[in-house]
Design an enzyme around this catalytic site. Structure first.
Site, PDB file in Angstrom:
ATOM      1  N   CYS A  13       0.840  -1.198   0.000  1.00 47.41           N
ATOM      2  CA  CYS A  13       0.000   0.000   0.000  1.00 47.41           C
ATOM      3  C   CYS A  13       0.883   1.260   0.000  1.00 47.41           C
ATOM      4  O   CYS A  13       2.019   1.236  -0.495  1.00 47.41           O
ATOM      5  CB  CYS A  13      -0.976  -0.009   1.165  1.00 47.41           C
ATOM      6  SG  CYS A  13      -2.365   1.148   0.945  1.00 47.41           S
ATOM      7  N   ASP A  23      -3.217   1.326  10.089  1.00 47.74           N
ATOM      8  CA  ASP A  23      -4.386   2.183  10.273  1.00 47.74           C
ATOM      9  C   ASP A  23      -4.809   2.193  11.729  1.00 47.74           C
ATOM     10  O   ASP A  23      -5.330   3.185  12.222  1.00 47.74           O
ATOM     11  CB  ASP A  23      -5.511   1.699   9.363  1.00 47.74           C
ATOM     12  CG  ASP A  23      -5.130   1.920   7.906  1.00 47.74           C
ATOM     13  OD1 ASP A  23      -5.484   2.958   7.343  1.00 47.74           O
ATOM     14  OD2 ASP A  23      -4.408   1.067   7.347  1.00 47.74           O
TER      15      ASP A  23
HETATM   16  P1  RI2 Z   1      -0.056   6.553   6.848  1.00 46.78           P
HETATM   17  C1  RI2 Z   1      -3.697   3.407   4.394  1.00 46.78           C
HETATM   18  O1  RI2 Z   1      -5.066   3.143   4.300  1.00 46.78           O
HETATM   19  C2  RI2 Z   1      -2.838   2.170   4.315  1.00 46.78           C
HETATM   20  O2  RI2 Z   1      -3.439   1.031   4.888  1.00 46.78           O
HETATM   21  C3  RI2 Z   1      -1.619   2.634   5.067  1.00 46.78           C
HETATM   22  O3  RI2 Z   1      -0.774   1.579   5.491  1.00 46.78           O
HETATM   23  C4  RI2 Z   1      -2.266   3.369   6.232  1.00 46.78           C
HETATM   24  O4  RI2 Z   1      -3.381   4.062   5.632  1.00 46.78           O
HETATM   25  C5  RI2 Z   1      -1.392   4.300   7.001  1.00 46.78           C
HETATM   26  O5  RI2 Z   1      -1.021   5.423   6.241  1.00 46.78           O
HETATM   27  P2  RI2 Z   1      -5.998   3.776   3.132  1.00 46.78           P
HETATM   28  O6  RI2 Z   1      -6.471   5.130   3.657  1.00 46.78           O
HETATM   29  O7  RI2 Z   1      -0.772   7.189   8.002  1.00 46.78           O
HETATM   30  O8  RI2 Z   1      -5.211   3.856   1.871  1.00 46.78           O
HETATM   31  O9  RI2 Z   1       1.206   5.886   7.292  1.00 46.78           O
HETATM   32  O10 RI2 Z   1      -7.165   2.818   3.017  1.00 46.78           O
HETATM   33  O11 RI2 Z   1       0.151   7.513   5.704  1.00 46.78           O
END
Ligand code: RI2
Length: 342
Positions: free
Chosen positions: A131, A200
């Site tokens: 991701c 998350d």
């Molecule tokens: P940061 C994202 O979720 C991913 O799962 C990623 O690992 C997590 O948020 C943390 O992101 P999504 O919003 O806070 O893409 O480290 O569903 O940037």
């Protein structure tokens, strides 16, 4: 209790979070805090009670957008808990001050976390990512700034391909990037020194709730003996899990997976699109935070220090305690909260 509709910037931010125009746990938190600041600026309340009610309505609207990343309620809680004063103007400025201190802390936390994570990366290492996580990128960026040369194997991360964002950002900071389909991960694990992912939410038992596919990657990495590092500032700690609450795993639209026409041409099928999964603590080597790195089993100690034992839900009119309405959809648990630190 009067209920006013949230201001335009709050509604726009909420809509952008729901549609994932704004995504990533830390980015969502910062956007939600800023939206509360806009609400405070624009609320034309006659008295303090009306101002507080408007703030709570705005926070609830933001809260209801996506259920899994605890950074969102933690951000709302940080701002609302610091709302104080017995005049509208005092309340307004307390909210604006806390929005500013929240975003400053967020930036500082990510920089500090990056320094901790960078210490785990050696010159010449290869990292596998899943991701797109700004916390994970911060570790790599700091390591590169320290003069280390790194390579990355980047999983595309179906269905929304956030791996492309990771690939672009890593190229920009001078990392050699190889993009792979998710199902190729195991094949490439032998070439990798670390699996590095974000989070998350982190539950009190050290379970890591992250983008769907993280748990399978962690199991394969453990099988190969590749260390799994989770970059997650303390904003991702989910305090309600300390009292046994669990984390809801977001189910997203089927159309993210398959177009309606294709689906109809296949026949009568069900489509499931969970956005996150739960990686049990036994598959995680280190949780890297701005407060240092922790084995997952000891994260609860940090959680108690930061949140105490209780977690309030200050956007509720009767503030009944956080996350009573949230249910778990995964076999492992995870949870939600924040006291003095974001
Ligand atoms: P940061 C994202 O979720 C991913 O799962 C990623 O690992 C997590 O948020 C943390 O992101 P999504 O919003 O806070 O893409 O480290 O569903 O940037």
């Amino acid at each position: 209790m009067t209920s006013v509709s949230p201001c335009e910037p709050v509604r726009e931010t909420a809509s952008d979070i729901s549609s994932m125009e704004i995504r990533g746990a830390a980015t969502i938190a910062a956007a939600a805090a800023r939206a509360l600041g806009e609400q405070a600026r624009r609320t034309d309340a006659a008295d303090p009670a009306a101002f507080e009610a408007a703030m709570r309505t705005a926070a609830r609207h933001l809260y209801e957008t996506r259920p899994t990343a605890v950074s969102l309620p933690n951000a709302l809680r940080y701002v609302l808990r610091r709302m104080e004063g017995n005049r509208v103007e005092t309340l307004r400025s307390s909210v604006l001050d806390s929005v500013e201190s929240f975003t400053t802390r967020l930036d500082r936390a990510q920089a500090d976390l990056g320094a901790v994570g960078a210490n785990r990366l050696r010159d010449g290492d290869t990292v596998m990512t899943h991701c797109h996580s700004t916390d994970a990128i911060a570790c790599i960026q700091t390591a590169v700034e320290q003069g280390k040369t790194l390579s990355a194997i980047v999983k595309e991360t179906r269905p929304r391909n956030q791996g492309h964002i990771t690939a672009r950002e890593l190229v920009e900071i001078g990392v050699d990037v190889t993009l792979i389909v998710d199902s190729a991960a195991r094949r490439y694990l032998n070439d990798v020194d670390h699996v590095l992912v974000g989070a998350d939410s982190i539950a009190a038992d050290g379970s890591v709730i992250n983008k769907i596919g993280t748990s399978g990657l962690a199991v394969s990495a453990r099988d190969r003996g590749t260390p799994i590092m989770v970059a997650a500032q303390t904003l991702k700690l989910h305090p309600a899990t300390m009292t046994g609450h669990t984390v809801e795993i977001e189910q997203r639209e089927e159309t993210e997976l398959i177009e309606t026409e294709t689906r109809q041409s296949i026949g009568d099928i069900e489509v499931r699109n969970p956005a996150f999964d739960v990686t049990p603590p036994r598959y995680v080597d280190a949780i890297v935070t701005e407060r240092g790195q922790f084995p997952p089993e000891s994260i609860v100690v940090l959680m108690r220090e930061l949140f105490g034992d209780g977690v309030a839900e200050p956007w509720a009119d009767d503030d009944p305690g956080l996350n009573g309405d949230r249910t778990v959809h995964d076999s492992d648990t995870a949870s939600d909260g924040h006291r003095e630190e974001p």
